[in-house]
Design a protein around this motif. Sequence first.
Motif, PDB file in Angstrom:
ATOM      1  N   LYS A   1       4.476   7.033  -1.449  1.00 39.88           N
ATOM      2  CA  LYS A   1       3.640   7.099  -0.253  1.00 39.88           C
ATOM      3  C   LYS A   1       2.281   7.669  -0.647  1.00 39.88           C
ATOM      4  CE  LYS A   1       5.357   8.112   3.785  1.00 39.88           C
ATOM      5  NZ  LYS A   1       6.025   8.801   4.935  1.00 39.88           N
ATOM      6  N   GLY A   2       1.334   7.586   0.258  1.00 37.73           N
ATOM      7  CA  GLY A   2       0.024   8.122  -0.058  1.00 37.73           C
ATOM      8  C   GLY A   2      -0.848   8.301   1.158  1.00 37.73           C
TER       9      GLY A   2
ATOM     10  N   ASN B   1      -2.694   0.060  -5.007  1.00 36.44           N
ATOM     11  CA  ASN B   1      -2.568  -0.104  -6.460  1.00 36.44           C
ATOM     12  C   ASN B   1      -1.110  -0.107  -6.890  1.00 36.44           C
ATOM     13  OD1 ASN B   1      -5.280  -0.338  -7.008  1.00 36.44           O
ATOM     14  ND2 ASN B   1      -5.562   1.843  -7.456  1.00 36.44           N
ATOM     15  N   GLU B   2      -0.264   0.675  -6.183  1.00 39.61           N
ATOM     16  CA  GLU B   2       1.145   0.756  -6.532  1.00 39.61           C
ATOM     17  C   GLU B   2       1.926  -0.477  -6.090  1.00 39.61           C
ATOM     18  OE1 GLU B   2       2.549   3.198  -8.407  1.00 39.61           O
ATOM     19  OE2 GLU B   2       0.473   3.831  -8.647  1.00 39.61           O
TER      20      GLU B   2
ATOM     21  N   LEU C   1       9.146  -2.555   0.772  1.00 39.81           N
ATOM     22  CA  LEU C   1       8.519  -1.471   1.513  1.00 39.81           C
ATOM     23  C   LEU C   1       9.285  -1.182   2.795  1.00 39.81           C
ATOM     24  CD1 LEU C   1       6.903  -3.064   4.016  1.00 39.81           C
ATOM     25  CD2 LEU C   1       5.384  -3.660   2.133  1.00 39.81           C
ATOM     26  N   HIS C   2       8.945  -0.044   3.368  1.00 42.41           N
ATOM     27  CA  HIS C   2       9.521   0.390   4.634  1.00 42.41           C
ATOM     28  C   HIS C   2       8.359   0.603   5.609  1.00 42.41           C
ATOM     29  CE1 HIS C   2      13.300   1.035   2.460  1.00 42.41           C
ATOM     30  NE2 HIS C   2      12.550   1.596   1.521  1.00 42.41           N
TER      31      HIS C   2
ATOM     32  N   ARG D   1       0.655  -2.578   2.998  1.00 38.14           N
ATOM     33  CA  ARG D   1      -0.403  -1.932   3.772  1.00 38.14           C
ATOM     34  C   ARG D   1      -0.511  -0.469   3.353  1.00 38.14           C
ATOM     35  NH1 ARG D   1       1.437  -4.028   9.815  1.00 38.14           N
ATOM     36  NH2 ARG D   1       1.364  -6.281   9.363  1.00 38.14           N
ATOM     37  N   PRO D   2      -1.694   0.136   3.541  1.00 34.01           N
ATOM     38  CA  PRO D   2      -1.873   1.527   3.100  1.00 34.01           C
ATOM     39  C   PRO D   2      -0.911   2.508   3.745  1.00 34.01           C
ATOM     40  CG  PRO D   2      -3.992   0.495   3.540  1.00 34.01           C
ATOM     41  CD  PRO D   2      -2.943  -0.473   4.010  1.00 34.01           C
TER      42      PRO D   2
END
Length: 395
Positions: free
Chosen positions: A54-55, A63-64, A85-86, A127-128
Motif C-alpha cells: 500500500k502507499g 510503480n509496484e 489487488l484489493h 489505482r493509487p
Amino acid sequence: KVTLTPDPAWVTGIEASGKSQAQHDAPLYFPRLYSHTRLLPSGDVHQYHQFVIKGNEASAVLNEARQGFVFNPAFQRLEVHFFGLHRQGESFDFKDKAKTQLVHLRSDLPGVYVGQVQAIFEMPEARPTDTLEIRFSTIGSNPVFAGKPSHWQAWHVTGPVLERVHETSWHNSLPVNLEVWVSGGGNRVQDSPDAQTTRTTEGDWTTVRHSATQLAPARFDELHAKGWPQTDVIQATTFQSWDEVLVWATTLFEQPAQPSSAAYQTLLAELRQHPTQAEQAMAALRWVQREIRYVSLSLAENSHRPYAPDEVLGRRFGDCKDKSLLLSHLLRDLGLKAHPALMMQQNPKAPSRVAPAPMFDHAVVAVWIDDQLHVMDATLPEEVSSLAYLTPWHA
C-alpha cells in the motif's frame, strides 16, 4: 518454466491479509510480508513469497503494479499464484490477464552471465488507492549442490513492514542447520519488541516460524563494516560441517583428465625456460592474468564448477574459478604444490559466523614455493612485482 497455479496447501495465513485496514504514513509500505522456504527431500528448494503493498503516493503504488520475478530456467520454475489487488472489499486477480514479458538478465559486474530470467507482469487496472498483492514461488535447485539444499532469506526490506513472517520448513529426513546470521548494525530479527520464534513438527515436516510487527525500513550504510550483513539473514543449510563443504567443493575442481592439449604443452615448455621455480610460478601467474580475459559463463552447474583447463586455454577466457584451476595445473606441472582456494570476497569473515554452506564468491590459488605459502589471484591485472611483493590482500 512459468505457470499460473493456486497457492501451495502448506502456506498459512494468506486468506484475509490483503484486506487489512492497517495504515502507515510512508510513501510505500507493506501491511504484510510473508516468505516461506521449504527444503524438499529431492534437494529442491520451494521458495514462496507474499507481498501486500500500500502507499500514500500515487507514483510509488503504480510503480509496484509492474513486477519482475527473477528465476533461473536452467533449474528453476516460476509459479505465479496471485497477481492482483484489493479495492473496496473486493479482490481482483490479474495473473491470467497481465501483460507479461521475459527478459534475460545480465549481472551488475561486467563480463558475468548467470542465466537468470526476469518474468515481468504488469497489472492492467491498478489505482493509487488500491492494495496490491503478489504471491509467487520459485522451485528448484542448482544440480551443482548434489541434492544438498541451502537457502538464505533477508529479514528486512527497503520499506516499513507492519507484519513480517518468515517460515522455514524441511522434511525430517534432511539434517538441517537453521541459523540467524546477525547483522553488524540494525535491521535485526529481534529488533521488534514482539518478535517471536516458534518451532513445530507435524507429520514428517518441521517448521520454524519467525514473526514480528512494525518493522522499520532496512537501513543501509555505505560505510558499513565489511564482513557483516546489513540486515539479519535467516540461513538454512543441510551441510553439517565445513569439512563436508570442503569435500563438496573439492569434487567440483576434480577433472576427469589432465590438461593435454598442444597449447598447454607449449605453454609449459615456455614457462620452464625460467631458471627458478619462483620465476616460473610468477611467469605462469602473469600469463594467466594477461592472456585469459575475465568472462564468467556461470550457467547452471558452472556457477560453481570450473570449465576444463584445455577448454579455457582454447577460448582464452574464464572467470576466477576457471583461471584458478588452469593456474593450479600449470604450477603443479612445474613441480610445485598448488591448489585452488575458495573465499568470501564480499564477507571475508562470514565462514566463522554462519552455519557451514557453499557460500563462497571467489577463487584464488594457494601455492607453496620454498616452503612458504603464497596466494595468487589470477583475476587481478598482470602482476609487475616479484614473488616477495605479491599482492598480499588475500592473506
